[in-house]
Design an enzyme around this catalytic site. Structure first.
Site, PDB file in Angstrom:
ATOM      1  NE  ARG A  11      -3.036  -0.008   3.239  1.00 40.33           N
ATOM      2  CZ  ARG A  11      -3.826  -0.150   4.794  1.00 40.33           C
ATOM      3  NH1 ARG A  11      -5.435   0.353   4.049  1.00 40.33           N
ATOM      4  NH2 ARG A  11      -3.902   0.758   5.334  1.00 40.33           N
ATOM      5  CB  THR A  27      -1.871   7.062  -2.499  1.00 42.44           C
ATOM      6  OG1 THR A  27      -2.571   6.100  -1.970  1.00 42.44           O
ATOM      7  CG2 THR A  27      -1.234   7.357  -3.248  1.00 42.44           C
ATOM      8  CG  ASP A  64       1.726  -2.740   9.587  1.00 40.71           C
ATOM      9  OD1 ASP A  64       1.371  -1.558   8.236  1.00 40.71           O
ATOM     10  OD2 ASP A  64       1.849  -3.724   9.171  1.00 40.71           O
ATOM     11  CG  ASP A  79       6.085  -2.250  10.858  1.00 45.61           C
ATOM     12  OD1 ASP A  79       6.170  -2.601   9.918  1.00 45.61           O
ATOM     13  OD2 ASP A  79       4.942  -0.994  10.438  1.00 45.61           O
TER      14      ASP A  79
HETATM   15  C1  PRP Z   1      -1.648  -4.605   4.438  1.00 42.42           C
HETATM   16  C2  PRP Z   1      -1.918  -6.189   4.418  1.00 42.42           C
HETATM   17  C3  PRP Z   1      -2.528  -6.608   2.753  1.00 42.42           C
HETATM   18  C4  PRP Z   1      -2.782  -4.879   2.858  1.00 42.42           C
HETATM   19  C5  PRP Z   1      -3.836  -4.776   2.881  1.00 42.42           C
HETATM   20  O1  PRP Z   1      -0.007  -4.590   3.211  1.00 42.42           O
HETATM   21  O2  PRP Z   1      -0.582  -7.478   4.281  1.00 42.42           O
HETATM   22  O3  PRP Z   1      -1.676  -6.796   2.549  1.00 42.42           O
HETATM   23  O4  PRP Z   1      -2.066  -4.030   3.434  1.00 42.42           O
HETATM   24  O5  PRP Z   1      -4.490  -3.690   2.950  1.00 42.42           O
HETATM   25  P1  PRP Z   1      -5.640  -3.249   1.664  1.00 42.42           P
HETATM   26  O6  PRP Z   1      -6.462  -3.918   1.499  1.00 42.42           O
HETATM   27  O7  PRP Z   1      -6.476  -1.054   1.531  1.00 42.42           O
HETATM   28  O8  PRP Z   1      -4.958  -3.030   0.432  1.00 42.42           O
HETATM   29  P2  PRP Z   1       0.781  -3.770   3.410  1.00 42.42           P
HETATM   30  O9  PRP Z   1       1.261  -2.669   1.726  1.00 42.42           O
HETATM   31  O10 PRP Z   1       0.541  -2.722   4.464  1.00 42.42           O
HETATM   32  O11 PRP Z   1       2.516  -4.032   3.579  1.00 42.42           O
HETATM   33  P3  PRP Z   1       3.398  -5.193   4.322  1.00 42.42           P
HETATM   34  O12 PRP Z   1       3.399  -6.715   4.505  1.00 42.42           O
HETATM   35  O13 PRP Z   1       5.066  -5.526   4.197  1.00 42.42           O
HETATM   36  O14 PRP Z   1       3.124  -4.460   5.709  1.00 42.42           O
HETATM   37  N1  URA Z   2      -2.962  -3.241   7.086  1.00 43.26           N
HETATM   38  C1  URA Z   2      -2.369  -3.596   8.182  1.00 43.26           C
HETATM   39  O1  URA Z   2      -1.817  -4.633   8.207  1.00 43.26           O
HETATM   40  N2  URA Z   2      -3.633  -3.677   8.804  1.00 43.26           N
HETATM   41  C2  URA Z   2      -5.024  -2.663   9.033  1.00 43.26           C
HETATM   42  O2  URA Z   2      -5.238  -2.406   9.671  1.00 43.26           O
HETATM   43  C3  URA Z   2      -4.751  -2.590   7.502  1.00 43.26           C
HETATM   44  C4  URA Z   2      -3.738  -2.762   6.616  1.00 43.26           C
END
Ligand code: PRP
Ligand code: URA
Length: 259
Positions: free
Chosen positions: A147, A151, A248, A251
């Site tokens: 993500r 944005t 998150d 994280d």
């Molecule tokens: C997080 C999560 C999903 C996404 C969901 O990933 O693991 O992939 O957000 O959000 P959405 O439905 O609004 O797209 P992130 O992009 O934070 O990356 P990460 O897995 O490295 O934490």
């Molecule tokens: N990705 C995450 O890891 N947590 C949220 O709540 C939304 C997107």
């Protein structure tokens, strides 16, 4: 305070019953008190990385077992074995991920891909171990989607894909990501697969925590998509984070932010 709306006998939340009516291809795992306790541990802000990994693994394992338990009968072969009492027992076995047309298992050109996993990197990688523990030979591809935090609507961006060679022939693809928030990452992953020739019927999206906004957006685009989830939360906040949520996931799982 938002309540999980479960009684201590476990079962299905009232809001989930309505979602299942609205989206016939949505499966929500029945919430036992044990699963609710695992969710409580995982979501607790005082849970450290080591514990987070432990409870995540337990929940993912249970969710994947649930996913396998609702696969249609044609994913299983009838199998008869002899018990130690020398009596036949007629049961079944899950079809292998890969079947070979001859005995030469190195000859990938003669193999048929039946089941495969794809993780949406990074957080989706936390589900790979659980999938392999249930289906040891399953090929696992990766789609790196992040993500864009700068944005307003946290637009998903695609960076990298590495997928099994004969993916379009797979009987079923388990697409894995623990979080379904805006739905942007899930939709982009599916778009990427469809561009390669995969059909929506071949995909099951396996997810730990969803929310109504994400489900609505994904189902508006792909009404036939099968989604299996452990929990549907209340909704999104102004930063597109799920509430009550978990924070998150990536994280917390990988320890890049500590409580
Ligand atoms: C997080 C999560 C999903 C996404 C969901 O990933 O693991 O992939 O957000 O959000 P959405 O439905 O609004 O797209 P992130 O992009 O934070 O990356 P990460 O897995 O490295 O934490
Ligand atoms: N990705 C995450 O890891 N947590 C949220 O709540 C939304 C997107």
């Amino acid at each position: 305070m938002w309540s999980s709306n479960t009684n201590m006998n476990g079962g299905i939340k009232d809001s989930d019953k309505l979602l299942k009516l609205k989206y016939p291809t949505l499966s929500i795992q029945s919430l036992s008190n044990y699963l609710l306790a695992l969710h409580t541990k995982l979501r607790d802000q005082s849970t450290n990385t080591q514990e987070f990994v432990k409870y995540s693994n337990k929940l993912v394992h249970s969710l994947l077992e649930y996913t396998l338990s609702i696969l249609p009968a044609d994913y299983y072969d009838i199998k008869t074995i002899q018990t130690p009492c020398n009596v036949p027992f007629q049961g079944c076995s899950l079809i292998s991920s890969i079947s070979y047309n001859n005995n030469n298992t190195d000859n990938t050109m003669n193999s048929q891909l039946n089941l495969c996993g794809i993780s949406i990197v990074r957080a989706g990688e936390s589900m790979e171990f659980g999938l392999r523990s249930l289906i040891p030979d399953i090929p696992i591809g990766k789609i790196l989607i992040q993500r864009d935090e700068f944005t307003q609507n946290k637009q998903a961006k695609l960076f990298y894909t590495k997928l099994p060679m004969n993916i379009t022939q797979a009987k079923q693809i388990f697409l894995m990501d623990p979080m379904l928030a805006t739905g942007g990452s899930c939709i982009l992953a599916i778009k990427t697969l469809i561009k390669l020739g995969v059909t929506i019927q071949q995909i099951t999206f396996i997810n730990l925590i969803a929310c109504p906004e994400g489900l609505q957006r994904v189902y508006a685009k792909y009404p036939q998509l099968k989604i299996v989830t452990s929990f549907v939360d209340q909704g999104l906040n102004e930063h597109c984070y799920i509430l009550p949520g978990i924070g998150d996931y990536g994280d917390r799982y990988f320890g890049t932010v500590t409580p």
